[in-house]
Design an enzyme around this catalytic site. Structure first.
Site, short mmCIF file in Angstrom:
data_model
loop_
_atom_site.label_atom_id
_atom_site.label_comp_id
_atom_site.label_asym_id
_atom_site.label_seq_id
_atom_site.Cartn_x
_atom_site.Cartn_y
_atom_site.Cartn_z
N ARG A 60 47.73 62.28 60.02
CA ARG A 60 48.39 61.50 61.07
C ARG A 60 49.03 62.39 62.13
NH1 ARG A 60 48.95 58.48 56.48
NH2 ARG A 60 50.90 59.52 55.96
N GLU A 97 56.80 66.51 43.92
CA GLU A 97 57.59 65.99 42.80
C GLU A 97 56.86 66.26 41.47
OE1 GLU A 97 58.54 61.92 43.36
OE2 GLU A 97 59.83 61.84 41.58
#
Ligand code: AMP
Length: 173
Positions: A60, A97
């Site tokens: 993006r 994560e």
């Protein structure tokens, strides 16, 4: 005009996994007026910074890097996921994560000392943009600013970015 743009961002709960609220910018860029506001906002902030290149982060970030660079009279550099760039690359791996991710740039993408702005749609934890900074510096670029249409400020991603570089954000949550 950030308010008008913010209005167009669509929240998609539980995408790509439970607990994440995905900020969908497709509803911003399909709206000619909102899209123009975004591009004009960054062009205005960057116009006096003698920018040589806008480096867009896949995918993006590309949507913003192109039109901003065009308006500044700058070039576009692409930072991609592994295995996509055809010439010799430099890569940086960073922690997520769970697990790691890698991004790459062409080794010869940036001439020594050229002034580069890194651009992505959204700043979350800052891991991706921090890795992008390392990539640009590795290949000789000087980072003059980092731009995001959206900053999820509650994740404090800015703390991961170089302290001496200006971070430009348009819409905050
Ligand atoms: P981070 O490395 O955590 O700062 O994540 C930034 C990258 O992940 C950007 O390229 C974003 O497009 C994407 N991203 C992370 N969180 C979200 C979210 N809540 N909504 C949309 N995109 C996200």
């Amino acid at each position: 005009m950030p308010a008008l743009v913010k209005e167009k961002v669509r929240d998609i709960p539980d995408f790509p996994k439970p607990g994440i609220i995905f900020k969908d910018i497709s509803t911003v860029i399909k709206d000619p007026e909102a899209f123009k506001h975004v591009i004009d906002f960054f062009v205005d902030k960057l116009k006096d910074k003698q920018v040589d290149y806008i480096a867009g982060i896949e995918s993006r970030g590309f949507l913003f890097a192109g039109p901003i660079a065009y308006n500044l009279g700058a070039g576009v550099i692409i930072i991609r996921k592994p295995g996509k760039l055809p010439a010799e690359t430099v890569s940086v791996t960073y922690d997520l994560e769970y697990g790691t991710d890698t991004i790459e740039i062409h080794k010869d993408a940036i001439e020594e000392g050229k002034r580069v702005v890194i651009m992505d749609d959204l700043l979350a934890t800052g891991g991706t943009a921090s890795a992008a900074c390392k990539l640009v510096e590795k290949v000789g670029g000087k980072i003059v600013a980092i731009g995001f249409m959206i900053d999820l400020t509650f994740l404090n991603g800015k703390s991961k970015l170089p302290e001496d570089v200006e971070v430009i954000t348009m819409v905050e949550y």
